[in-house]
Write a protein that holds these residues in place. Sequence first.
Motif, mmCIF file in Angstrom:
data_model
loop_
_atom_site.group_PDB
_atom_site.id
_atom_site.type_symbol
_atom_site.label_atom_id
_atom_site.label_comp_id
_atom_site.label_asym_id
_atom_site.label_seq_id
_atom_site.Cartn_x
_atom_site.Cartn_y
_atom_site.Cartn_z
ATOM 1 N N GLY A 291 0.749 -1.363 0.116
ATOM 2 C CA GLY A 291 0.041 -0.063 -0.095
ATOM 3 C C GLY A 291 1.068 1.342 0.110
ATOM 4 O O GLY A 291 1.936 1.101 -0.228
ATOM 5 N N ARG A 292 0.187 2.334 0.194
ATOM 6 C CA ARG A 292 0.787 3.612 0.434
ATOM 7 C C ARG A 292 2.120 3.867 1.114
ATOM 8 O O ARG A 292 1.777 3.522 2.316
ATOM 9 N N ILE A 293 3.342 4.315 0.658
ATOM 10 C CA ILE A 293 4.234 4.322 1.439
ATOM 11 C C ILE A 293 5.306 5.335 0.586
ATOM 12 O O ILE A 293 5.138 5.471 -0.651
ATOM 13 N N GLU A 294 6.161 5.825 1.310
ATOM 14 C CA GLU A 294 7.181 6.851 0.445
ATOM 15 C C GLU A 294 8.212 5.885 -0.433
ATOM 16 O O GLU A 294 8.329 4.751 0.150
ATOM 17 N N PRO A 295 8.611 6.478 -1.564
ATOM 18 C CA PRO A 295 9.310 5.274 -2.410
ATOM 19 C C PRO A 295 10.707 4.840 -2.169
ATOM 20 O O PRO A 295 11.158 4.122 -2.777
ATOM 21 N N GLY A 296 11.467 5.758 -0.998
ATOM 22 C CA GLY A 296 12.565 5.193 -0.772
ATOM 23 C C GLY A 296 12.903 3.927 -0.341
ATOM 24 O O GLY A 296 14.094 3.247 -0.347
ATOM 25 N N GLY A 297 11.958 3.245 0.323
ATOM 26 C CA GLY A 297 12.112 1.913 0.931
ATOM 27 C C GLY A 297 11.244 1.539 2.067
ATOM 28 O O GLY A 297 10.189 2.620 2.312
ATOM 29 N N MET A 298 11.300 0.444 2.528
ATOM 30 C CA MET A 298 10.408 -0.096 3.480
ATOM 31 C C MET A 298 11.073 -0.770 4.808
ATOM 32 O O MET A 298 12.081 -1.484 4.385
ATOM 33 N N GLU A 549 -7.738 8.205 6.822
ATOM 34 C CA GLU A 549 -7.012 7.768 5.901
ATOM 35 C C GLU A 549 -7.428 6.434 5.729
ATOM 36 O O GLU A 549 -7.631 5.390 6.762
ATOM 37 N N GLU A 550 -7.884 6.032 4.429
ATOM 38 C CA GLU A 550 -8.546 4.861 4.176
ATOM 39 C C GLU A 550 -8.205 4.182 2.807
ATOM 40 O O GLU A 550 -8.059 4.813 1.859
ATOM 41 N N TRP A 551 -7.763 2.920 2.529
ATOM 42 C CA TRP A 551 -7.525 2.653 1.244
ATOM 43 C C TRP A 551 -7.876 0.853 1.232
ATOM 44 O O TRP A 551 -7.682 0.354 2.226
ATOM 45 N N PHE A 552 -8.187 0.332 -0.092
ATOM 46 C CA PHE A 552 -7.768 -1.132 -0.063
ATOM 47 C C PHE A 552 -7.084 -1.175 -1.387
ATOM 48 O O PHE A 552 -6.867 -0.466 -2.181
ATOM 49 N N GLY A 553 -6.519 -2.340 -1.528
ATOM 50 C CA GLY A 553 -5.767 -2.784 -2.729
ATOM 51 C C GLY A 553 -5.672 -4.078 -2.995
ATOM 52 O O GLY A 553 -6.124 -4.969 -2.054
ATOM 53 N N LEU A 554 -5.716 -4.536 -4.412
ATOM 54 C CA LEU A 554 -5.716 -5.892 -4.957
ATOM 55 C C LEU A 554 -4.501 -5.956 -5.578
ATOM 56 O O LEU A 554 -3.946 -5.052 -6.366
ATOM 57 N N ALA A 570 7.267 -10.512 -11.786
ATOM 58 C CA ALA A 570 6.353 -9.505 -12.361
ATOM 59 C C ALA A 570 4.899 -9.536 -11.562
ATOM 60 O O ALA A 570 4.448 -10.506 -11.022
ATOM 61 N N GLY A 571 4.498 -8.293 -11.426
ATOM 62 C CA GLY A 571 3.117 -8.201 -10.643
ATOM 63 C C GLY A 571 2.598 -6.732 -10.853
ATOM 64 O O GLY A 571 3.196 -5.810 -11.447
ATOM 65 N N PHE A 572 1.571 -6.371 -10.385
ATOM 66 C CA PHE A 572 0.798 -5.124 -10.286
ATOM 67 C C PHE A 572 -0.152 -5.141 -9.137
ATOM 68 O O PHE A 572 -0.410 -5.986 -8.513
ATOM 69 N N ARG A 573 -0.502 -3.928 -8.792
ATOM 70 C CA ARG A 573 -1.225 -3.792 -7.670
ATOM 71 C C ARG A 573 -2.296 -2.492 -8.078
ATOM 72 O O ARG A 573 -2.141 -1.460 -8.983
ATOM 73 N N TYR A 574 -3.524 -2.793 -7.765
ATOM 74 C CA TYR A 574 -4.495 -1.675 -7.756
ATOM 75 C C TYR A 574 -4.955 -1.303 -6.543
ATOM 76 O O TYR A 574 -5.124 -1.842 -5.540
ATOM 77 N N ASP A 575 -4.950 0.226 -6.384
ATOM 78 C CA ASP A 575 -5.194 1.009 -5.000
ATOM 79 C C ASP A 575 -6.342 1.989 -5.211
ATOM 80 O O ASP A 575 -6.772 2.672 -6.498
ATOM 81 N N PHE A 576 -7.213 1.773 -4.413
ATOM 82 C CA PHE A 576 -8.137 2.972 -4.126
ATOM 83 C C PHE A 576 -8.105 3.385 -2.793
ATOM 84 O O PHE A 576 -8.237 2.713 -2.063
ATOM 85 N N ALA A 577 -7.991 4.875 -2.532
ATOM 86 C CA ALA A 577 -7.518 5.372 -1.558
ATOM 87 C C ALA A 577 -8.413 6.823 -1.174
ATOM 88 O O ALA A 577 -8.734 7.416 -2.131
ATOM 89 N N LYS A 578 -8.700 7.024 0.051
ATOM 90 C CA LYS A 578 -9.538 8.315 0.273
ATOM 91 C C LYS A 578 -8.835 9.131 1.794
ATOM 92 O O LYS A 578 -8.354 8.021 2.568
ATOM 93 N N GLU A 588 -10.130 11.435 -3.295
ATOM 94 C CA GLU A 588 -10.374 10.021 -3.636
ATOM 95 C C GLU A 588 -9.421 9.971 -4.827
ATOM 96 O O GLU A 588 -9.270 10.758 -5.777
ATOM 97 N N GLN A 589 -8.610 8.530 -4.841
ATOM 98 C CA GLN A 589 -7.709 8.334 -5.960
ATOM 99 C C GLN A 589 -7.427 6.918 -6.051
ATOM 100 O O GLN A 589 -7.449 6.297 -5.092
ATOM 101 N N SER A 590 -7.463 6.514 -7.504
ATOM 102 C CA SER A 590 -7.201 5.033 -7.599
ATOM 103 C C SER A 590 -6.108 5.058 -8.576
ATOM 104 O O SER A 590 -5.681 6.183 -9.260
ATOM 105 N N LYS A 591 -5.354 3.992 -8.462
ATOM 106 C CA LYS A 591 -4.060 3.927 -9.578
ATOM 107 C C LYS A 591 -3.743 2.306 -9.558
ATOM 108 O O LYS A 591 -3.726 1.596 -8.653
ATOM 109 N N VAL A 592 -3.247 2.019 -10.494
ATOM 110 C CA VAL A 592 -2.647 0.763 -11.002
ATOM 111 C C VAL A 592 -0.881 1.047 -11.143
ATOM 112 O O VAL A 592 -0.500 1.767 -11.813
#
Length: 838
Positions: A291-298, A549-554, A570-578, A588-592
């Motif tokens: 899910g949502r996170i700063e891009p530098g790492g985890m 803050e709320e989101w769900f992802g697949l 290889a992979g992908f993720r769909y996010d919908f966040a509020k 509200e925003q969604s992204k693949v």
Amino acid sequence: MRVVDEARLNLYVIKNVRMFVLTVFFATVLFNPAWASKIPFDIPSQSLDAALASFAETSGVHVLYKAEYTRGVVSNRIRGNYEPSQALTKMIEKKALTYKFTGPDSLTLKKKLFGKTSLSLKPVKDDEARERYDFPKKRFLLAESEAGSRKIRDSETEEGDEESFELKEVSVFERIKRNTSTQYKVPDASTATKTNTPIIETPMAIQVVPKLVISDQQALTLEESLNNVSGVFPTQGFGLVESFNLRGFNTFDYYRDGVRFQSALTQTGSREMANLERIEVLKGPASILFGRIEPGGMINLVTKKPQQTPYYSLQLQSGSYDLFRTTIDATGSLDQKNSLLYRFNFSHEDKGSFRQFVDNDHIFFAPVLQWKISDRTQLTVEMEYKKGKSAPDFGVPAVDGRPIDIPVERSLGESFAEAEFEEIMLGFNWSHALNDQWAVRHRFNVQFTDENDDVVVPGTLQADNRTLTRTFAGFRDNKTDTYTTSLDLIGKLEGLGAKHTLLIGGDYYNFNSRGLFISNDTFSSIDIFNPVHSGSPTKNSTSIFDSDEEWFGLYFQDQAELPHNVHLLAGFRYDFAKTASGSKTEAEQSKVSPRFGLLWRPIQELSLYSNYVENFGVPNASSSGVDGQPLKAEIANQWEAGIKTELFDGRFSATLAWFQLTKQNVVTGHPDPVLAAQNISVQTGEVRNRGIEFDITGELLPGWKVIANYAYTDSEITSVNDDTLGNRFPNVPEHAGNIWSTYAFQNRPLNGLKFGGGITVRGEREGNKENNFQMPGYTLANLMTSYAMKAGKSRITTQLNVKNLFDKKYFSNSIGFGRGRITVGAPRTFLGTLRIEY
């Protein structure tokens, strides 16, 4: 398990027809699938104790042996598909050892004497012999337990049997996975893929700080522990939160077993380390699985798990500036079938500081209960509770482009500044194997925090360069509720000439923060050279805050093992966040987001990899566009390429990575100065960080361990509507490195003695985006020594660490904006430990 059940059935039938012992042996070996079928092994060269634990876990075979047989012995590496007997033979080849079958799924390790095998063992009958063999009568040493202690079990003998006796079978199956408590190198990690994948076959840069490194360094905070990872640097948390810079980008979040925890708004002080097994750091964007996170790492904290073998530890620590710390670790089984396991960790810490007015105190406990419902199903229930108080410290301001030169102990705050907090986490997770190829797992966590604080925040330094303005502020009933759940389906299949590991999953996250904010903008100033602490916690304004803050992802991921040792991820993720904050419009925003990685392993010791990843970042909740419209979240993308290697039969590993990471949709002021003055923003900002990172870890020779890193980071603000264009991001040194090494003597009379040390180097860093002051570079030296000895069934360890050996004055980080908050580094400190393990 089915394999073990077949073996026992075979043995039962044979015994019932009263076959000779020799026939029993051959029948159980030849017809037991555990021995007849080949199993994939990947066990690096390491201490033989640790290798046997890994062998037992992989094969399901019970292993028993005397302590002296494995002391100081390094195993041979095993990698490939072998029958268990072949694998064990290869592991102990040329080690003057052999083994004897004692059952269909058990064996006893034996010592070769003058080219022959010792087929019987004699009990030790006198005190002198007991001391010589280092274990009491009728007792034998098994593989090391999860906590690094050695567990002793009584054997069954007939009274008066002077010649030989049989060993009671005690399984080492389900012991710690790679016995990481005795190693600096961890071969596998799950943070990058949510599957347990060898690091050398993962096309991402991932580094692990194992428990032994944390223990050797006596690292009491994440900040100290993460010095062992390239490209990770602390930013100012002022004693209430923790914040880190990864590959040039700042984050307030860390993950616990893959579950997100926010530090910025919970404000419950430094993360407790007592129940951590290791720290895994994934470099670059991680939002595809988490899910949502700063891009530098985890930063993912892997907690200690219940173990079948009983283990108990009491540790007492005392150090400079009135530091006193007590920790307890206990684990074992609650029933005879070993189906109900527990783990309990406890800590209490009370410490002062070299800084005036700074005291911290907290209590923490974390019980875990694991129920093995069947061979295919298990359920784990866990809890963490922490309560305490901490004092905020905002450091010192900058003058003439450098931190002000005042005594390191001087505080520019007030004695009443303090925070009180309480935190509770509850969670459960379960997994079920549908068959040999597919499994499902589910996790749910909830966290509640409650915090109240009074802080004195430094402002600006006046024209006289000695009068510092200050603001009084605080939270009342600052409460947060966090709910997280995830569901994963994992499967293995073969097709189109490849072996696939599939991951299909989804997650949901809900975070709410609410409370009362108090402040006083007319709080008294202070003379930094002649301070008079006369302020009082009087407020003149209040405001209620409430944010959600709320989101769900697949997400979907395929790890494909192709011909010629090529691995494709290889992979992908769909996010919908509020997001919603106070009176601002809900956004509200969604992204693949996709992720691709390719790795080639031409030889066992080397792999080459590259990846491209996109990231769905944090919301821009505090800014708004024209007409008050909410702004979109930040996004990012990364290109990376690197080389990984494993040397010395897998005991040593290294990773060299090049990366280019670009963050977009960064908020910047409107290009129209009139609108910019009204705090109206646009999202044309962009920041690019690129560089080279190098990490090594492992065992160079028996007893000689090392972990080291180096990072070169080129940071630049590449698009912005102000005069910071072309500047570096704050708290990002161009050059930085760290090395830590220890040596543990392997043979008597110095067996049990360990010494080590390390050096941390940081180059000059910018203090803010304006680049109008810098924090000088610095070099710190650290030392340690410890001695472990046995006392009956217990092991007692004493340890002393000296940090900042040469008492170097330095400034570790800044808040990243303004010129008034620069963290003062700790002077030379001593930390002693007494640990008793049973």
